[in-house]
Write a protein that holds these residues in place. Structure first.
Motif, PDB file in Angstrom:
ATOM      1  N   ASN A  64      39.866  26.603  38.417  1.00 27.26           N
ATOM      2  CA  ASN A  64      41.776  26.678  37.967  1.00 27.26           C
ATOM      3  C   ASN A  64      42.047  28.412  38.869  1.00 27.26           C
ATOM      4  O   ASN A  64      43.030  28.616  39.131  1.00 27.26           O
ATOM      5  N   GLY A  65      41.279  29.416  37.634  1.00 21.22           N
ATOM      6  CA  GLY A  65      41.074  30.414  38.133  1.00 21.22           C
ATOM      7  C   GLY A  65      42.485  31.377  37.040  1.00 21.22           C
ATOM      8  O   GLY A  65      41.928  32.129  36.885  1.00 21.22           O
ATOM      9  N   TYR A  66      43.546  30.827  36.785  1.00 21.03           N
ATOM     10  CA  TYR A  66      44.546  30.819  36.022  1.00 21.03           C
ATOM     11  C   TYR A  66      45.192  30.126  35.234  1.00 21.03           C
ATOM     12  O   TYR A  66      44.765  28.754  35.552  1.00 21.03           O
ATOM     13  N   PRO A 112      33.298  40.171  32.964  1.00 21.22           N
ATOM     14  CA  PRO A 112      32.463  39.330  31.894  1.00 21.22           C
ATOM     15  C   PRO A 112      33.381  37.441  33.380  1.00 21.22           C
ATOM     16  O   PRO A 112      34.624  37.783  33.552  1.00 21.22           O
ATOM     17  N   SER A 113      32.631  37.090  32.638  1.00 22.44           N
ATOM     18  CA  SER A 113      33.630  35.576  33.270  1.00 22.44           C
ATOM     19  C   SER A 113      34.557  34.709  32.694  1.00 22.44           C
ATOM     20  O   SER A 113      35.510  33.999  33.681  1.00 22.44           O
ATOM     21  N   THR A 114      35.098  35.127  31.955  1.00 16.37           N
ATOM     22  CA  THR A 114      36.095  35.020  31.232  1.00 16.37           C
ATOM     23  C   THR A 114      36.937  35.206  30.586  1.00 16.37           C
ATOM     24  O   THR A 114      36.429  36.672  29.576  1.00 16.37           O
ATOM     25  N   PHE A 162      47.831  34.750  28.986  1.00 18.09           N
ATOM     26  CA  PHE A 162      46.961  33.485  29.797  1.00 18.09           C
ATOM     27  C   PHE A 162      45.229  34.275  30.342  1.00 18.09           C
ATOM     28  O   PHE A 162      44.854  35.007  29.442  1.00 18.09           O
ATOM     29  N   ALA A 163      44.899  33.187  30.796  1.00 20.83           N
ATOM     30  CA  ALA A 163      43.262  33.482  31.101  1.00 20.83           C
ATOM     31  C   ALA A 163      42.749  33.366  31.573  1.00 20.83           C
ATOM     32  O   ALA A 163      43.940  32.544  33.151  1.00 20.83           O
ATOM     33  N   VAL A 164      41.409  34.593  32.577  1.00 20.80           N
ATOM     34  CA  VAL A 164      41.872  34.090  33.940  1.00 20.80           C
ATOM     35  C   VAL A 164      40.396  34.542  33.995  1.00 20.80           C
ATOM     36  O   VAL A 164      39.531  34.542  32.741  1.00 20.80           O
ATOM     37  N   SER A 165      39.354  33.965  35.125  1.00 23.94           N
ATOM     38  CA  SER A 165      37.341  33.749  35.448  1.00 23.94           C
ATOM     39  C   SER A 165      37.511  34.889  35.797  1.00 23.94           C
ATOM     40  O   SER A 165      38.624  35.706  37.239  1.00 23.94           O
ATOM     41  N   LYS A 166      36.859  35.472  35.847  1.00 20.22           N
ATOM     42  CA  LYS A 166      36.386  36.374  36.963  1.00 20.22           C
ATOM     43  C   LYS A 166      36.329  36.381  38.283  1.00 20.22           C
ATOM     44  O   LYS A 166      36.501  37.247  39.225  1.00 20.22           O
ATOM     45  N   GLU A 167      35.547  35.779  38.962  1.00 21.04           N
ATOM     46  CA  GLU A 167      36.028  35.470  39.827  1.00 21.04           C
ATOM     47  C   GLU A 167      37.597  34.682  40.351  1.00 21.04           C
ATOM     48  O   GLU A 167      37.846  35.806  42.167  1.00 21.04           O
ATOM     49  N   GLN A 168      38.361  34.935  40.006  1.00 15.81           N
ATOM     50  CA  GLN A 168      39.831  34.763  40.138  1.00 15.81           C
ATOM     51  C   GLN A 168      39.803  36.932  40.826  1.00 15.81           C
ATOM     52  O   GLN A 168      41.104  36.760  41.458  1.00 15.81           O
ATOM     53  N   VAL A 169      39.645  37.037  39.267  1.00 18.05           N
ATOM     54  CA  VAL A 169      40.120  38.827  39.406  1.00 18.05           C
ATOM     55  C   VAL A 169      40.018  39.501  40.233  1.00 18.05           C
ATOM     56  O   VAL A 169      40.605  39.749  41.161  1.00 18.05           O
TER      57      VAL A 169
END
Length: 336
Positions: A209-211, A168-170, A268-275
């Motif tokens: 920010n991605g993270y 997912p996105s987040t 923490f939280a991350v975005s799909k794009e960062q993963v």
């Protein structure tokens, strides 16, 4: 006498006309009505209506197919008298407004728990988020890790490895405690509440920010928690002593940073794009390291605690100003 015959004949004729008219009306009422399933996007010469029923049931090939209904003024096989009429018809087709399809709940909470812990609060208090909760000490659970190693680390990595191609996105990686002292001492809300922190999370910042570390207070962890080459080693810094070798095994290089720092504690939280900035093979290597290294459960978890921010694209020292962090992550510089 002849006049009476004429009157009777006329009456019979009128009666016959009435009967014929009623019969014709009945035939017209029983005639099949063309369904509204005509596809406005199929104005081609070889297209035709299938013999399917209005509810899209499979058609029976043994039944004759009805021909495509002609538009007014048809005079050739394409249903248009000439090219101009075709263009006019296409131009006059109705234009419908469309609403983009939005994937519901395109965000998830990933969590590790012990079998003895109650995590029902996640579904009840954070039901606007999907969740997947791994039980680390019960292999009969619907979601579980192969063994209890590295505290939350193995569950976090298992989710990424298993869902790398459908993230997912987040994504929020969260501990199993809901709130309160001392269990949730490291959660940055007045009630030490993970529910409050998740509800306040600024997902737009996560996407930019991605993270996003869910802890903004800088201690413990900042400004220089890990110095892998400190000589002599500082008493009590057991994670620091193993970090350099762990780095080589995790990141497959010898570019070990002089200083590693981030506010604790693996929430923490991350975005799909960062993963997706890292290939799946990297996450598989991290997973194998957590599962198979010879370090203790505690040391393994601490190495990962001071590596997550690096895995997700941040510098080795990630210690933003606390007020700026609260503004970015929670939308209020005085959040805590």
């Amino acid at each position: 006498m002849r006049l009476s015959y004429r009157v009777g004949a006329a009456a019979l004729i009128i009666f016959a006309i009435v009967l014929i008219k009623r019969h014709l009306d009945l035939i017209q009422d029983d005639a099949p009505v063309l369904q509204s399933g005509w596809n406005f996007g199929s104005f081609t010469g070889d297209s035709s209506l299938s013999g399917s029923s209005p509810n899209n049931a499979p058609s029976d090939s043994s039944k004759p197919k009805s021909s495509k209904p002609k538009l007014t003024g048809d005079s050739n096989s394409n249903g248009y008298a000439n090219g101009n009429q075709k263009d006019d018809a296409l131009a006059s087709r109705p234009i419908y407004e469309t609403t983009p399809i939005i994937v519901p709940n395109d965000r998830i909470i990933v969590m590790a728990k012990l079998a003895s812990e109650d995590t029902n609060w996640v579904a009840s208090d954070l039901n606007e988020w999907r969740n997947i909760i791994y039980t680390v000490d019960d292999e009969s659970a619907s979601h579980h890790t192969p063994k209890n190693k590295g505290r939350e680390s193995l569950a976090y990595l298992q989710y990424i490895v298993d869902h790398y191609h459908d993230l997912p996105s987040t994504i929020i990686f969260l501990h199993s405690h809901k709130d309160g002292w001392p269990g949730a001492w490291h959660t940055d809300t007045m009630a030490y509440s993970n529910v409050d922190s998740v509800r306040a999370l600024q997902t737009d910042f996560v996407q930019r920010n991605g993270y996003a570390n869910l802890r903004c207070q800088q201690t413990p962890g900042c400004p220089e928690e890990i110095r892998p080459f400190r000589d002599p080693p500082q008493p009590g810094k057991t994670t620091e002593r193993v970090y350099a070798q762990a780095w080589v095994e995790l990141f497959n290089n010898t570019d070990v940073p002089e200083v590693v720092a981030v506010a604790c504690c693996s929430q923490f939280a991350v975005s799909k794009e960062q993963v997706l900035q890292r290939p799946l093979e990297d996450y598989q290597r991290y997973y194998d390291w957590v599962l198979n290294n010879r370090l203790s459960d505690d040391l393994t978890a601490h190495v990962m605690e001071y590596s997550w921010h690096i895995i997700f694209g941040q510098e080795a020292v990630y210690c933003p100003d606390a007020y700026q962090c609260y503004q970015d992550v929670y939308g209020n510089p005085y959040f805590w």
